[in-house]
Design a protein around this motif. Structure first.
Motif, PDB file in Angstrom:
ATOM      1  N   VAL A  22       2.796   7.581  -0.482  1.00 19.46           N
ATOM      2  CA  VAL A  22       4.132   7.361  -1.037  1.00 19.46           C
ATOM      3  C   VAL A  22       4.521   5.897  -0.876  1.00 19.46           C
ATOM      4  O   VAL A  22       5.059   5.270  -1.803  1.00 19.46           O
ATOM      5  CB  VAL A  22       5.170   8.294  -0.366  1.00 19.46           C
ATOM      6  N   THR A  23       4.216   5.315   0.272  1.00 19.25           N
ATOM      7  CA  THR A  23       4.516   3.900   0.502  1.00 19.25           C
ATOM      8  C   THR A  23       3.763   3.027  -0.491  1.00 19.25           C
ATOM      9  O   THR A  23       4.334   2.102  -1.083  1.00 19.25           O
ATOM     10  CB  THR A  23       4.144   3.507   1.940  1.00 19.25           C
ATOM     11  N   ASP A  24       2.478   3.313  -0.702  1.00 21.56           N
ATOM     12  CA  ASP A  24       1.686   2.534  -1.652  1.00 21.56           C
ATOM     13  C   ASP A  24       2.203   2.691  -3.080  1.00 21.56           C
ATOM     14  O   ASP A  24       2.247   1.721  -3.842  1.00 21.56           O
ATOM     15  CB  ASP A  24       0.215   2.931  -1.591  1.00 21.56           C
ATOM     16  N   LEU A  25       2.590   3.909  -3.455  1.00 17.56           N
ATOM     17  CA  LEU A  25       3.116   4.148  -4.797  1.00 17.56           C
ATOM     18  C   LEU A  25       4.405   3.368  -5.029  1.00 17.56           C
ATOM     19  O   LEU A  25       4.570   2.718  -6.064  1.00 17.56           O
ATOM     20  CB  LEU A  25       3.376   5.636  -5.022  1.00 17.56           C
ATOM     21  N   LEU A  26       5.306   3.395  -4.069  1.00 16.11           N
ATOM     22  CA  LEU A  26       6.568   2.680  -4.223  1.00 16.11           C
ATOM     23  C   LEU A  26       6.359   1.165  -4.200  1.00 16.11           C
ATOM     24  O   LEU A  26       7.129   0.425  -4.802  1.00 16.11           O
ATOM     25  CB  LEU A  26       7.554   3.097  -3.136  1.00 16.11           C
ATOM     26  N   ASP A  27       5.313   0.710  -3.533  1.00 14.32           N
ATOM     27  CA  ASP A  27       5.033  -0.717  -3.472  1.00 14.32           C
ATOM     28  C   ASP A  27       4.416  -1.220  -4.775  1.00 14.32           C
ATOM     29  O   ASP A  27       4.877  -2.206  -5.354  1.00 14.32           O
ATOM     30  CB  ASP A  27       4.095  -1.013  -2.304  1.00 14.32           C
TER      31      ASP A  27
END
Length: 113
Positions: A22-27
């Motif tokens: 999720v962190t990578d997707l939002l980044d």
């Protein structure tokens, strides 16, 4: 919270993986993964964007508890909340791209709309 898919991992490992994805997707705004993982990531990413739209210190701290990087939380509250201010939901799109060559797992691209 995520659905009932266990993804072949114990709870702590599964949650760590989902938090990181999720962190990578939002980044980055886009990533390629399996369809089942994408279906688990979508509600969590949409919840983070909804927290960003609500603003407030409590919501920011709640997002920091889930996301693994502080700069991504800041991006959600500053940039993505403005981008999706007039949208009620459906911030994430899943597009199937066919089977993976190595093990024929069904792959998908998950991206922010």
């Amino acid at each position: 919270m995520p659905g009932t898919r266990k993804l072949g991992k114990p709870t702590d490992v599964r949650m760590a993986m989902l938090r990181q994805q999720v962190t990578d997707l939002l980044d980055t705004g886009r990533m390629e993964t399996t369809v089942t993982r994408a279906k688990e990531i979508r509600p969590l990413a949409e919840k983070m964007i909804t927290l960003g739209k609500k603003k407030g210190l409590a919501n920011y701290r709640q997002a920091l508890c889930f996301l693994t990087r502080e700069d991504v939380a800041k991006k959600v509250f500053d940039d993505l909340s403005v981008k999706y201010a007039d949208r009620e939901g459906g911030y994430v799109r899943i597009t199937r791209i066919g089977p993976r060559r190595g093990d024929a797992a069904e792959m998908a691209v998950i991206e922010l709309v």
